[in-house]
Design an enzyme around this catalytic site. Structure first.
Site, short mmCIF file in Angstrom:
data_model
loop_
_atom_site.label_atom_id
_atom_site.label_comp_id
_atom_site.label_asym_id
_atom_site.label_seq_id
_atom_site.Cartn_x
_atom_site.Cartn_y
_atom_site.Cartn_z
N HIS A 170 1.24 -0.75 0.15
CA HIS A 170 -0.04 0.12 -0.22
C HIS A 170 0.82 0.82 -0.37
O HIS A 170 1.03 2.26 1.06
CB HIS A 170 -0.49 0.01 1.17
CG HIS A 170 -1.99 0.86 1.52
ND1 HIS A 170 -1.36 2.20 1.53
CD2 HIS A 170 -3.55 0.89 1.76
CE1 HIS A 170 -2.91 2.71 1.14
NE2 HIS A 170 -4.17 1.77 1.59
N GLU A 272 -1.54 0.95 -5.63
CA GLU A 272 -1.27 -0.09 -4.70
C GLU A 272 -1.27 -1.74 -5.22
O GLU A 272 -1.94 -1.89 -5.43
CB GLU A 272 -1.95 -0.15 -3.83
CG GLU A 272 -2.59 0.69 -2.94
CD GLU A 272 -3.33 1.36 -2.11
OE1 GLU A 272 -3.93 -0.18 -1.30
OE2 GLU A 272 -4.54 2.12 -2.03
C1 BG6 Z 1 -7.34 1.88 0.47
C2 BG6 Z 1 -8.44 1.52 0.00
O1 BG6 Z 1 -6.10 0.94 0.48
O2 BG6 Z 1 -6.98 2.36 1.81
C3 BG6 Z 1 -9.85 2.49 1.42
O3 BG6 Z 1 -8.78 0.86 -1.14
C4 BG6 Z 1 -8.76 2.42 2.70
O4 BG6 Z 1 -10.83 1.55 0.86
C5 BG6 Z 1 -7.71 2.46 2.54
O5 BG6 Z 1 -10.05 3.57 2.40
C6 BG6 Z 1 -6.95 3.38 4.12
O6 BG6 Z 1 -7.03 2.32 4.85
P1 BG6 Z 1 -6.85 2.49 6.33
O7 BG6 Z 1 -7.43 0.88 7.26
O8 BG6 Z 1 -5.06 2.78 6.38
O9 BG6 Z 1 -7.16 3.76 7.11
#
Ligand code: BG6
Length: 309
Positions: A170, A272
């Site tokens: 990510h 990602e």
């Molecule tokens: C992204 C998702 O990968 O991560 C989103 O597609 C999500 O939907 C975002 O809001 C952040 O997620 P988190 O759990 O780190 O707040």
């Protein structure tokens, strides 16, 4: 208690790698190579910084990030595994799986021939992980610092059953201004729009002008983030992945995030490389899957085709 002396005796490399106490006393691996520098936290085996020599940081890290046990660090490159997004049937379980908020083991380091520095992190199932995901597993995460940061997640199913895993690397890409960047490489790809719950087909480059949260499908394309303000193009290449998530939370969603400044959405977009949605991988007993991504900065407007001419 972390025994830094012992960790450094086993893994430090003169001038290139050492292990130090980081924020909230979570250990971090500091890597310096002729190509750049990087910092990887044992918390989530998360790359927090990658700065190529002579360039600005490629990854964005929130200055309000939490480093507490059980919480995911906001920014850098969290590892999402073995589910992506909310757990499919249990909303009490953490978003994006159970390994980005756990402490991993440092389990190897090496200096490779071309000046690339490598470190390896490991995490296996334990009683706590089996409470949320009742399967045995072995994960290895390999980070190589050269002109690009090269990361590989190796996931092995050590249980006796077939299991299905989703994953994502990510990456929070540091950008000068979300409204000015263009994300190239996904033209013609189908996507699931997680904001509207609809599907669509990408036309030309992605422009950020509102909340963007899409899972692009059937793609192994290289993605380019053209950033005129920083005069560079960030390149995200991958393997072992047929899905790519593109996320910018924009104004309201950013305000709802506890660990980022309200204006942070201007300064990052997430690209990602993933195994998400229909690209979840089914692993037979003993099977392994490798998800890899390479991220680096090139002159503005760069394309891989430029190298082939
Ligand atoms: C992204 C998702 O990968 O991560 C989103 O597609 C999500 O939907 C975002 O809001 C952040 O997620 P988190 O759990 O780190 O707040």
């Amino acid at each position: 208690m972390i025994d830094y002396e012992d960790l450094n005796r086993r893994y430090a490399i003169d001038e290139s790698l050492d292990v130090l106490p980081g924020p909230a006393d979570e250990p971090v691996v500091m890597i310096r190579s002729e190509h750049g520098k990087a910092c990887v936290s044992l918390h989530g085996a998360q790359v927090l910084d990658f700065t190529p020599t002579g360039s600005r940081p490629v990854l964005w890290l929130s200055d309000q990030a939490s480093y507490r046990d059980g919480v995911a660090i906001r920014g850098g490159m969290p590892i999402c595994w073995p589910w992506f997004g909310p757990h499919p049937d249990d909303s009490s379980l953490p978003s994006h799986g159970l390994v980005r908020q756990r402490r991993w083991q440092l389990c190897g380091s090496a200096e490779l021939d071309d000046g690339v520095v490598e470190c390896r992190f490991c995490l296996n199932d334990d009683a706590a992980s089996r409470e949320s995901w009742p399967h045995a597993f072995e994960l290895q995460f390999i980070v190589r610092i050269g002109q690009y940061v090269d990361c590989e997640l190796r996931m092995r199913n050590t249980s006796e059953d077939t299991v299905t895993c989703s994953a994502a690397l990510h990456a929070y890409i540091a950008i000068s201004e979300a409204e000015d960047v263009r994300v190239r490489g996904l033209h013609g790809r189908r996507y699931l729009d997680q904001v509207t719950g609809t599907t669509g087909t990408q036309k030309h480059a992605i422009i950020f002008d509102g909340e963007t949260d899409r899972i692009y499908q059937d793609t192994d394309d290289i993605v380019y983030v053209d950033d005129p303000g920083y005069g560079r193009t960030v390149v995200v290449a991958k393997s072992g992945s047929r899905s790519t998530v593109v996320w910018n939370p924009w104004i309201e969603k950013t305000r709802a995030l506890a660990d980022v400044p309200d204006d942070a959405y201007h300064r990052f977009c997430c690209i990602e490389p993933a195994n998400a949605a229909a690209d979840a991988r089914s692993l037979a007993a003993g099977a392994q899957h490798r998800l890899r991504c390479l991220i680096g900065a090139e002159p503005y407007g760069f394309s891989i085709e430029d190298l082939r001419e």
